[in-house]
Design a protein around this motif. Structure first.
Motif, short mmCIF file in Angstrom:
data_model
loop_
_atom_site.label_atom_id
_atom_site.label_comp_id
_atom_site.label_asym_id
_atom_site.label_seq_id
_atom_site.Cartn_x
_atom_site.Cartn_y
_atom_site.Cartn_z
N ALA A 209 26.09 39.33 45.96
CA ALA A 209 26.16 40.79 45.34
C ALA A 209 27.79 41.29 45.89
CB ALA A 209 25.01 41.73 45.86
N TRP A 210 28.39 40.54 46.44
CA TRP A 210 29.73 41.19 47.05
C TRP A 210 30.74 41.60 45.87
CZ3 TRP A 210 35.15 39.45 46.68
CH2 TRP A 210 35.23 38.04 46.01
N THR A 211 30.34 40.97 44.62
CA THR A 211 31.18 41.38 43.51
C THR A 211 31.00 42.59 42.82
OG1 THR A 211 30.31 39.84 42.11
CG2 THR A 211 31.87 38.93 43.07
N GLN A 212 29.72 43.46 43.12
CA GLN A 212 29.33 44.39 42.46
C GLN A 212 30.16 45.67 42.88
OE1 GLN A 212 26.81 44.19 40.12
NE2 GLN A 212 27.21 42.07 40.43
N PRO A 213 30.16 46.71 41.95
CA PRO A 213 31.11 47.83 42.33
C PRO A 213 30.28 48.69 43.72
CG PRO A 213 30.50 47.82 40.00
CD PRO A 213 29.59 46.58 40.59
N ARG A 223 41.50 48.27 41.71
CA ARG A 223 40.26 48.16 42.21
C ARG A 223 38.93 48.49 41.22
NH1 ARG A 223 40.83 53.21 46.67
NH2 ARG A 223 40.71 54.82 45.16
N LEU A 224 38.00 47.78 41.52
CA LEU A 224 36.92 47.81 40.68
C LEU A 224 36.13 49.27 40.83
CD1 LEU A 224 34.94 46.51 38.67
CD2 LEU A 224 33.60 45.74 40.63
N ASN A 230 27.48 43.88 29.78
CA ASN A 230 27.59 44.06 28.31
C ASN A 230 27.94 45.39 27.64
OD1 ASN A 230 26.26 41.25 28.08
ND2 ASN A 230 24.39 42.28 28.82
N GLU A 231 28.45 46.18 28.55
CA GLU A 231 29.08 47.49 27.89
C GLU A 231 30.60 47.57 28.30
OE1 GLU A 231 28.36 52.34 28.37
OE2 GLU A 231 26.64 50.99 28.14
N ARG A 232 30.72 47.48 29.66
CA ARG A 232 32.30 47.81 30.03
C ARG A 232 32.25 47.63 31.38
NH1 ARG A 232 34.64 53.05 28.87
NH2 ARG A 232 33.41 52.83 26.88
N ILE A 233 33.56 47.44 31.95
CA ILE A 233 33.91 47.06 33.20
C ILE A 233 35.44 48.26 33.35
CG2 ILE A 233 35.24 45.82 35.06
CD1 ILE A 233 33.54 43.46 34.04
N VAL A 252 42.09 51.27 33.68
CA VAL A 252 41.99 50.08 32.65
C VAL A 252 40.56 49.87 32.56
CG1 VAL A 252 42.32 48.15 34.45
CG2 VAL A 252 42.80 47.78 32.04
N THR A 253 40.15 49.67 31.17
CA THR A 253 38.80 49.43 30.90
C THR A 253 38.80 48.18 29.93
OG1 THR A 253 38.16 51.83 30.76
CG2 THR A 253 36.77 50.25 29.72
N TYR A 254 37.71 47.30 30.23
CA TYR A 254 37.49 46.18 29.70
C TYR A 254 36.18 46.06 28.84
CZ TYR A 254 40.49 45.17 33.74
OH TYR A 254 41.45 45.20 34.93
N LEU A 255 36.23 45.90 27.38
CA LEU A 255 35.08 46.00 26.75
C LEU A 255 34.70 44.33 26.07
CD1 LEU A 255 36.03 49.01 24.59
CD2 LEU A 255 34.84 48.72 26.71
N PRO A 256 33.63 43.94 26.51
CA PRO A 256 33.07 42.59 26.29
C PRO A 256 32.73 42.81 24.81
CG PRO A 256 31.30 43.61 27.35
CD PRO A 256 32.60 44.84 27.45
N LEU A 257 33.49 42.83 23.75
CA LEU A 257 33.20 42.85 22.49
C LEU A 257 33.42 41.32 21.92
CD1 LEU A 257 34.83 46.13 21.29
CD2 LEU A 257 32.30 45.65 21.71
#
Length: 545
Positions: A209-213, A223-224, A230-233, A252-257
């Motif tokens: 779980a170390w990669t979680q916000p 930084r995260l 399935n919505e956004r980072i 910056v926002t990343y959308l998994p479309l």
């Protein structure tokens, strides 16, 4: 790259950076100018194509969705700039001993993690050892093996402990790397994402779980902040980053479309400023009506059809050559894929220090090639009474389907009967990995900008070798190239290896990839020449109209 001899008693060291740094401006985040005219808006939304499989640098593969985010969150010793050059990153300089076996990297003073804690050379030692941990099963372990770092192969095989890896922290600011053999493209290798440092204490505390916000601690320009699957980072500027003063984009926002149509609609609504791809029809329309909204560059990758050489119908090289000859690549790239891709008659695209091999067949008329292909199939024993029957497997995509239909139509005059087999991505991957296919749509990208990054996938027993191709002579040429420090001589050996591969034709190269994206015309700082396709948000900014 510039070299000079460093004055040190009893040893000679080559310092690739010192002279170059004295002759060039300081390398900073904004490479397009030191005093850009900025817009008031410095928030970027990117299309990411799909949901990242992980944000653990050791678990992502080059070119996959997770890498797009990690380019912003983490930084290694060196990186590639927008022109594809190796530049200082966490290391401000480095030196190589004359025999090529020992490297020293001098970290920038007062480097910090995003939580404010000091970052030292020991963090790199931990991260690189971790890549070889069998319990982690890193898909990037092969990259570390390619570096030739001392004992890496033995550690990976279980014969030695990870602590014996030839990487040590001589001090907080000096990382020493010892190689078993000189590797001419060592810097290109370690510029890749798996070689970034990771925080040992955070991983020990949170486990997987170390990669979680809230848990993730990183060292890049961002930084995260949040990750809604399935919505956004979302990520924000990292004030602890060594060059934060020159970072322009605030968030910056990343959308998994996955849907190009959905991505385009959000771009047109002003919700996305940089898409992941462009649908063919919209690309052609936009190039006519608003070309400033299209941005693209060549990529270090090739669209392929892979033969399963264990299938008896495909073991005769004349069959494979005939099928390759009959494909009209120019027609495919102009009318089917249609986004400026270059037809591929050889595996490797042009790259710095290596010219594309090409083929005399590219100059012949399609009708001439078709006649030659027909003759080859007849020699192999196939005719109208005994037609060659193929199954062509591809993963679900409208573009892959169109290409497969077009290729099947090009083979029809040869009497070849083609059944198309469409599979969803996961099933398609399983089929390729297990050899449950006859002929498969595939792809090959280089992890680093050097011919071995693609040619190496055809070594005997290489994990990426989908076709089952195995020729000790080919493997020997690649080994000879890796032992050759002279760049011109090495390129000549690679040409021999690629020529052999194209004569034996385990795959059909169709076209060399490029990336095409829809962009906000005010977005500045995009790469001008970077075959890896990485777009670092720290180099971008929104300018004035």
């Amino acid at each position: 790259m510039l070299y000079r001899f460093a004055a040190r008693p009893a040893r000679r060291w080559l310092s690739p950076l010192l002279l170059g740094l004295m002759m060039t401006p300081s390398l900073q985040a904004t490479t397009v100018g030191q005093t850009p005219v900025l817009s008031d808006r410095q928030v970027l939304v990117k299309g990411n194509g799909a949901e990242p499989e992980s944000l653990d640098p050791a678990l992502i593969r080059s070119g996959f969705p997770g890498e797009v985010v990690l380019v912003d969150l983490f930084e290694g010793l060196v990186s590639e700039d927008g022109q594809g050059r190796i530049v200082p990153a966490q290391a401000q300089r480095w030196e190589m001993r004359e025999d090529g076996l020992v490297w020293r990297f001098f970290l920038r003073p007062q480097l910090k993690w995003s939580n404010g804690e000091p970052l030292t050379a020991r963090d790199f030692v931990y991260a690189w050892r971790r890549l070889l941990n069998p319990a982690l099963a890193s898909p990037s372990a092969g990259l570390l093996l390619a570096t030739g770092i001392n004992n890496a192969q033995s550690i990976y095989g279980g014969a030695l402990d990870p602590e014996t890896l030839g990487v040590e922290a001589e001090s907080d600011l000096i990382l020493k790397v010892t190689l078993e053999r000189p590797v001419p493209y060592f810097l290109q290798l370690i510029s890749q994402r798996p070689f970034v440092p990771v925080n040992e204490q955070v991983i020990a505390r949170f486990g997987k779980a170390w990669t979680q916000p809230g848990n993730l601690v990183s060292n890049g320009a961002y930084r995260l902040v949040s990750w809604v699957p399935n919505e956004r980072i979302e990520a924000e500027r990292n004030p602890q980053y060594w060059d934060d003063a020159h970072t322009r984009i605030q968030r910056v926002t990343y959308l998994p479309l996955a849907s190009q149509h959905a991505e385009r609609l959000r771009y047109e609504a002003g919700e996305i400023q940089l898409t992941n791809k462009v649908a063919l029809e919209y690309y052609q329309k936009t190039m006519v009506e608003a070309p400033e909204r299209i941005w693209g560059l060549p990529l270090l990758g090739t669209y392929l059809y892979t033969f399963n050489l264990h299938r008896p119908e495909l073991q005769d090289v004349r069959v494979r050559r005939a099928l390759s000859m009959a494909i009209d690549r120019r027609l495919l790239t102009e009318k089917v894929s249609g986004q400026g891709e270059r037809p591929a008659w050889s595996l490797l695209p042009d790259m710095p220090g290596y010219g594309e091999l090409g083929s005399p067949l590219a100059l012949e008329a399609p009708a001439t090639r078709l006649a030659q292909a027909s003759a080859l199939l007849a020699q192999a024993g196939y005719n109208s009474a005994r037609p060659l029957k193929l199954t062509l497997t591809y993963n679900t995509s409208e573009n892959h389907k169109k290409l497969a239909l077009a290729v099947a139509a090009m083979w029809k005059p040869l009497g070849v009967e083609v059944a198309l087999n469409n599979m969803e991505w996961n099933a398609y991957q399983v089929a390729k990995d297990s050899g449950d296919f006859m002929l498969a749509r595939s792809f090959l990208f280089g992890d680093y900008v050097e011919p071995s990054s693609m040619l190496g996938s055809f070594r005997c027993q290489d994990p990426q070798n989908e076709s089952g191709y195995c020729n000790p002579a080919f493997d020997g040429l690649l080994q000879q190239a890796s032992d050759t420090l002279d760049a011109t001589a090495r390129a000549g050996i690679y040409h021999q290896a690629e020529q052999l591969l194209m004569e034996e034709m385990p795959v059909i190269p169709v076209y060399h990839y490029n990336q095409m994206r829809l962009v906000d015309p005010l977005l500045r700082g995009l790469p001008s020449r970077n075959l890896k396709g990485a777009i670092a948000t720290k180099d971008l900014y929104f300018g004035q109209p």
